[in-house]
Design an enzyme around this catalytic site. Structure first.
Site: not given
Ligand code: GDP
Ligand code: IMO
Ligand code: MG
Length: 424
Positions: A13, A16, A40-41, A130, A225, A300-301, A306
């Site tokens: 999270d 990415k 969850g991106h 998840t 991840q 996001a998923t 968090r």
């Molecule tokens: P990912 O899994 O690495 O793609 O990240 P996620 O989408 O799960 O979580 C990142 C969260 O932070 C999302 O809600 C994005 O919209 C938000 N986000 C990303 N970059 C920034 C930033 O620079 N500032 C703020 N406030 N939010 C951000």
């Molecule tokens: P993105 O790509 C944050 C965490 C779960 C749990 C552990 C194992 O959005 O960054 P799993 O479902 O793989 O058996 O879960 O990994 N986890 C994540 N945490 N972002 C993710 O993906 C994650 N994918 C799995 O919360 O602790």
């Molecule tokens: Mg994510």
């Protein structure tokens, strides 16, 4: 042409999805190489917020092809839902922009059930999965029992499905924790989704990417991840079931190690973690609460809150080394605006000794955190577009990290939108 990688350096999270979306204009192909719908991106542009789980984050750009690589595990049901969600974007012809490796493994409904039964049986020691069936699917992959996307083109795939399903049902019975399910309903949904999946193009992705490279196409591999959730290098057993680190891109796409170019490492200006497992810099006070609230830190998923804490430089250094990061990107600096002072973890006291590398076990009973403190900034960063606008204290924070990590920070993200991205 080399293949560039984009990887999360913390517990996921990091942002990415946002950065892949920002970088896609410079690439011909975006390729996911591991993980599945546990990811969850999030992407934000034109006032729209969109979350992708299996589909690469280049899907909204006309110039790029999106590849789901062999290292990914696909749940046809979630994948179908993702495709349905794309239908609201007028003019987005995903069928011509999304191709899938025949070698990617399928998540069956019973994989999800096994995940739930396994977690329930662990009680307090649960991983905090998840519950998308990731672990059981990778277990079947390495156990050589899995069903792959390419199998759907074979006449006997349903028999193989039934054999594996029946085995799973016996395994579910093994667990003490009883879970409720309606198999007929799950299967109806699954087979309907398989029909949709089969309407997309299946490829031999290693060959596709090899030819693309040869003809000079630019490729960006999108990680899911984060490094600390890597099956080998993460905080085992509180990890996911794939290699989230740089080497995972080689095995998850069939790209040779000497073909890797830039390795973009992405991290939040603080740290978050969702699910169970050790987190040395975790905060249980008002500061942590502020990070969660201002940063909108909900999965996001799964929507779970968090856990939040200060930046952990020990863990970050480890991730930079394991991945061979060449450029860093710092996300969510805007969330720290208003903190009078900021802490950075520079070392651990591990079994009485101060160390600056990640030890075997970072459970709280073994690790005490050593912090350095820096002045915070009060300016709102979210409207800034140029590096020259960034406050002095933020520049000091960045300079300190660059020096410690021996790697340049090339992007500073100041908000969730595509446009809130400062290049340095
Ligand atoms: P990912 O899994 O690495 O793609 O990240 P996620 O989408 O799960 O979580 C990142 C969260 O932070 C999302 O809600 C994005 O919209 C938000 N986000 C990303 N970059 C920034 C930033 O620079 N500032 C703020 N406030 N939010 C951000
Ligand atoms: P993105 O790509 C944050 C965490 C779960 C749990 C552990 C194992 O959005 O960054 P799993 O479902 O793989 O058996 O879960 O990994 N986890 C994540 N945490 N972002 C993710 O993906 C994650 N994918 C799995 O919360 O602790
Ligand atoms: Mg994510």
């Amino acid at each position: 042409m080399a293949v560039d990688l984009l990887l999360g350096l913390q517990w996921g999270d990091e942002g990415k999805g946002k950065i892949v979306d920002v970088l896609t204009k410079d690439y011909d192909i975006i390729a996911r190489f591991q993980g599945g719908p546990n990811a969850g991106h999030t992407l934000e542009f034109d006032g729209i917020k969109h979350v992708l789980h299996t589909i690469p984050s280049g899907i909204f750009h006309d110039n790029a092809m999106n590849v789901i690589g062999n290292g990914v595990v696909i749940d046809p049901v979630i994948f179908k839902r993702e495709l349905d969600n794309l239908k609201k974007f007028e003019g987005l012809d995903y069928k011509s922009k999304l191709i899938i490796s025949r070698k990617a493994h399928l998540i069956l409904p019973t994989h999800r059930l096994l995940d739930a039964a396994s977690e329930a049986s662990k009680g307090k020691a649960k991983i905090g999965s998840t519950l998308k069936g990731i672990g059981p699917t990778y277990m079947d992959k390495t156990g050589r029992n899995g069903i792959r996307v390419g199998d759907l083109e074979l006449a006997d795939w349903k028999e193989r499905y039934t054999t594996l399903r029946d085995k799973h049902l016996t395994m579910i019975d093994y667990y003490d924790a009883k879970i409720e399910f309606d198999l007929a309903e799950l299967e109806t949904e699954f087979f309907a989704a398989i029909t949709v999946l089969k309407s997309l193009t299946f490829i031999d992705s290693e060959e596709y990417l090899y030819q693309a490279q040869k003809s000079g196409k630019t490729i960006l591999a999108e990680g899911a991840q984060g490094s600390l959730l890597d099956i080998d290098f993460g905080t085992y057993p509180y990890v996911t079931s794939s290699n989230t680190t740089a080497a995972g891109a080689c095995t998850g796409l069939g790209v040779a190690p000497n073909q890797i170019g830039e390795v973009f490492g992405i991290f939040k200006a603080y740290t978050t973690r969702v699910g169970s497992g050790p987190f040395p810099t975790e905060l249980f006070d008002e500061d942590g609460e502020t990070m969660g609230r201002v940063g909108n830190e909900f999965g996001a998923t799964t929507g779970r809150p968090r856990r939040c804490g200060w930046l952990d430089l020990v863990a970050l250094k480890y991730a930079v080394r394991v991945n061979g990061v060449t450029q860093l990107m710092m996300m969510k600096g805007d969330v720290l605006s208003g903190f009078k002072s900021l802490k950075i973890c520079t070392a651990y006291k591990y079994k009485g000794q101060e160390i600056d590398h990640l030890p075997y076990n970072i459970e709280p009973e073994n690790v005490e955190v050593v912090y350095t403190e820096m002045a915070g900034w009060s300016e709102d960063l979210t409207g800034m577009t140029e590096a020259s606008q960034l406050p002095k204290e933020l520049n000091d924070y960045i300079d300190y990290l660059e020096k410690e990590l021996e790697t340049p920070i090339k992007i500073v993200s100041v908000g969730p939108d595509r446009t809130q991205t400062i290049h340095r």
